[in-house]
Design a protein around this motif. Sequence first.
Motif, mmCIF file in Angstrom:
data_model
loop_
_atom_site.group_PDB
_atom_site.id
_atom_site.type_symbol
_atom_site.label_atom_id
_atom_site.label_comp_id
_atom_site.label_asym_id
_atom_site.label_seq_id
_atom_site.Cartn_x
_atom_site.Cartn_y
_atom_site.Cartn_z
ATOM 1 N N LEU A 9 -5.189 -4.073 7.921
ATOM 2 C CA LEU A 9 -4.691 -2.853 7.271
ATOM 3 C C LEU A 9 -3.450 -2.294 7.958
ATOM 4 O O LEU A 9 -2.904 -1.280 7.521
ATOM 5 C CB LEU A 9 -5.792 -1.785 7.236
ATOM 6 N N GLU B 150 -5.610 5.189 0.335
ATOM 7 C CA GLU B 150 -5.698 3.736 0.464
ATOM 8 C C GLU B 150 -6.785 3.355 1.469
ATOM 9 O O GLU B 150 -7.559 2.437 1.246
ATOM 10 C CB GLU B 150 -4.347 3.159 0.900
ATOM 11 N N LYS B 151 -6.826 4.064 2.597
ATOM 12 C CA LYS B 151 -7.819 3.657 3.587
ATOM 13 C C LYS B 151 -9.232 3.951 3.093
ATOM 14 O O LYS B 151 -10.141 3.159 3.317
ATOM 15 C CB LYS B 151 -7.543 4.278 4.953
ATOM 16 N N TYR C 37 -10.187 1.047 0.795
ATOM 17 C CA TYR C 37 -10.462 -0.219 1.488
ATOM 18 C C TYR C 37 -11.694 -0.121 2.384
ATOM 19 O O TYR C 37 -12.476 -1.072 2.497
ATOM 20 C CB TYR C 37 -9.237 -0.678 2.289
ATOM 21 N N ILE D 211 -9.126 -8.335 6.052
ATOM 22 C CA ILE D 211 -7.948 -7.524 5.725
ATOM 23 C C ILE D 211 -7.349 -6.950 7.006
ATOM 24 O O ILE D 211 -8.055 -6.342 7.820
ATOM 25 C CB ILE D 211 -8.314 -6.355 4.783
ATOM 26 N N THR E 226 0.817 -1.218 0.000
ATOM 27 C CA THR E 226 0.000 0.000 0.000
ATOM 28 C C THR E 226 0.850 1.267 0.000
ATOM 29 O O THR E 226 0.378 2.318 -0.411
ATOM 30 C CB THR E 226 -0.882 0.077 1.269
ATOM 31 N N ILE F 235 -4.308 -9.812 3.129
ATOM 32 C CA ILE F 235 -5.698 -10.033 2.716
ATOM 33 C C ILE F 235 -5.967 -11.532 2.615
ATOM 34 O O ILE F 235 -5.215 -12.262 1.981
ATOM 35 C CB ILE F 235 -5.988 -9.360 1.354
#
Length: 293
Positions: free
Chosen positions: A216, A244-245, A248, A214, A194, A205
Amino acid sequence: MRETPPKIAVGSFTVAFLTDGLWRNDGGCMFGVVPRELWKREHPPDEQNRIRLNLTCPLIIKGTDAILVDTGIGNRLSSVERKIFDHADGWLPDHLRALGMEPGDITHLIVSHLHFDHCGGIVRRRDSGVLESAFPKARIFVQQGELEIANNPRNERLRAAYKAAQEIVATVKDQFEAIDGDTEIVPGVMAVRTGGHTADHQIAIVRDGADRFIHLADIVPTRSHMRGPWNQAYDLDALRSMEEKARYLEMASDNKWWLSFAHDDSVFAARVKKEHGRFGVTDAVAISETLSA
Ligand SMILES: [Zn+2]
């Protein structure tokens, strides 16, 4: 003997939530640009401005595969560092035993990045002071870029952040397998790069049919970090962490995926719901209060 770690099912996988224990770190470091007046409500700071955090290490089990994601701090800190971070010996070995497992049963390790609170438990310090591998049979997967920075930190900030990594990598270097980008570790389990927190930060994942889990890691370290601008001061690319967050969290709330939080002190994992444009948790796998007793 510690209490048995809670578990969830993800298709044919079991994910058990181990912890290397609670610890404390500076609240300002954990929330970056967010003013203390905002974060202190959910994360009351102590007299040294430290907030309580956890060291969540998901263990993914299927058949004889046992894939541990991150390893916490471990027992390698000096007595001064133990006071600074309010952390003692590391609880991972006890929690494995509570599952009826031994360190030698861990077949794979996915290490999100090589900061001390994620890679410290790769080694154990013996009473003699000598470091040894904590999981001697595990293949250890980390992004190539993380190893390169650990071996050759090019400025003071990286030198400080990767100080622990150097002695850890040197101790177990034959177990490390550098990967470059997204990599399938075993069928259904991926390490996905990421960036954001570090240049080559990766997440884990687990996928089986429509079910997904996942971890993170430091992209969403606590539930509070589900808010876009709430990122750690440590993040080398906070905008990347935000993007990215957001990606997701949207997918997780749309598809009822499980997420786990690397450092939340009351929730190991949860599903995500979006209400009035804000993310929250549902089906929380709680960290019991007796854990900290
Ligand atoms: Zn961390």
